[in-house]
Design a protein around this motif. Sequence first.
Motif, mmCIF file in Angstrom:
data_model
loop_
_atom_site.group_PDB
_atom_site.id
_atom_site.type_symbol
_atom_site.label_atom_id
_atom_site.label_comp_id
_atom_site.label_asym_id
_atom_site.label_seq_id
_atom_site.Cartn_x
_atom_site.Cartn_y
_atom_site.Cartn_z
ATOM 1 N N THR A 32 3.218 63.026 4.390
ATOM 2 C CA THR A 32 3.474 61.592 4.600
ATOM 3 C C THR A 32 2.402 60.719 3.974
ATOM 4 N N TRP A 33 1.577 61.301 3.093
ATOM 5 C CA TRP A 33 0.468 60.535 2.522
ATOM 6 C C TRP A 33 0.985 59.265 1.856
ATOM 7 N N GLN B 92 4.393 61.074 13.129
ATOM 8 C CA GLN B 92 5.391 61.357 12.099
ATOM 9 C C GLN B 92 6.292 62.495 12.572
ATOM 10 N N GLU C 216 -5.517 55.023 7.186
ATOM 11 C CA GLU C 216 -4.510 55.266 6.158
ATOM 12 C C GLU C 216 -5.106 56.069 5.001
ATOM 13 N N ALA D 60 -3.253 62.573 6.566
ATOM 14 C CA ALA D 60 -1.801 62.484 6.725
ATOM 15 C C ALA D 60 -1.245 63.888 6.935
ATOM 16 N N GLN E 273 0.583 57.693 4.828
ATOM 17 C CA GLN E 273 0.910 57.306 6.199
ATOM 18 C C GLN E 273 0.298 58.276 7.216
ATOM 19 N N VAL E 274 -0.263 57.731 8.279
ATOM 20 C CA VAL E 274 -0.800 58.557 9.363
ATOM 21 C C VAL E 274 -0.038 58.211 10.651
ATOM 22 N N GLY E 275 -0.642 58.381 11.792
ATOM 23 C CA GLY E 275 0.026 58.076 13.054
ATOM 24 C C GLY E 275 1.014 59.166 13.459
ATOM 25 N N SER F 297 10.296 61.284 8.734
ATOM 26 C CA SER F 297 9.981 59.900 9.074
ATOM 27 C C SER F 297 9.526 59.122 7.844
ATOM 28 N N TYR F 298 8.832 59.789 6.935
ATOM 29 C CA TYR F 298 8.370 59.151 5.701
ATOM 30 C C TYR F 298 8.104 60.240 4.675
ATOM 31 N N PRO G 127 6.635 60.439 0.542
ATOM 32 C CA PRO G 127 6.223 59.772 -0.700
ATOM 33 C C PRO G 127 7.093 60.242 -1.866
#
Length: 282
Positions: free
Chosen positions: A78-79, A85, A172, A176, A81-83, A48-49, A51
């Motif tokens: 995903t650092w 993933q 944030e 993550a 980004q949280v939530g 999903s994401y 870095p």
Amino acid sequence: MRSLRAAAATAGLLLTVLIPATAHAGARAEANAAEPENVALTATASASYTPGWVTADNINDGVLPTGPIGPNEDVWNTWPQVGEQWVQLDWPTAVTVGRSRVWFTQDIDGDGFGVAPPSAWKLQYRTAAGVWADVEQPSAYGTQATDWNTVTFAPVTTTSLRALLTASGAEEGKGAPGVQEWEVFDNGAAPQYQVEVQAKTQCFGGTAFASVNARNADDEPLTIALSTPFGARTATGVAPGRSAYQSFNARTATVAAGSATVTVTGPAGTSEIKAPYPAVTC
């Protein structure tokens, strides 16, 4: 032990041999069960994401973790980004899998910034209809970063598997989700059934035909699919003692030697065998 038997029609000779489901007629081999393989190694990873200092394919690079933190070239996260993933594995052809394990990352500083195992996660597979569905009958989803978190589930045949990860942190940069390695195991040897297969070529009115007959010699109904370069047919619910048969019109007077593919599906899964047929000129 169940086995798959093939009878191959050759010029003036009908040869019957005992073969495992993945072998070719004419060879004799023991049908020993294979050890489950980590099929994640042959998949393409996405996420999903990601870095810029890590890559998604680090999760299935085959490098085994030894602790809660791994080098950037061997991990994914995903650092900051949280939530919610996800990480995903895609195969070029379908695999049948029923066990997976993930090793997470734990790298948090004194202020709570960094990467951590998810607070919760689950596995989903892509169905034949192309939609995502949760795996059924999963064992507990662990969240360790110092050992494998193994999950077993009802086997699925799919081209894609993904892990949905809920970040442990809501702010944030804090908590993550991160993964060091993800392994997915197939179910070992393909299931084997008692099926007698005969493939042959013959002439009718100057036209060549390739005929395939597969008799269910097992003790349970089977779905039997017959396929040749000249056409295909699937018979469902073939009862024990009954056969699936088709004579395929080649629409030409000459057919080169080749093989028919017989795919057998039953309660234990799917097996496939190649049944050779000889060349013919009408």
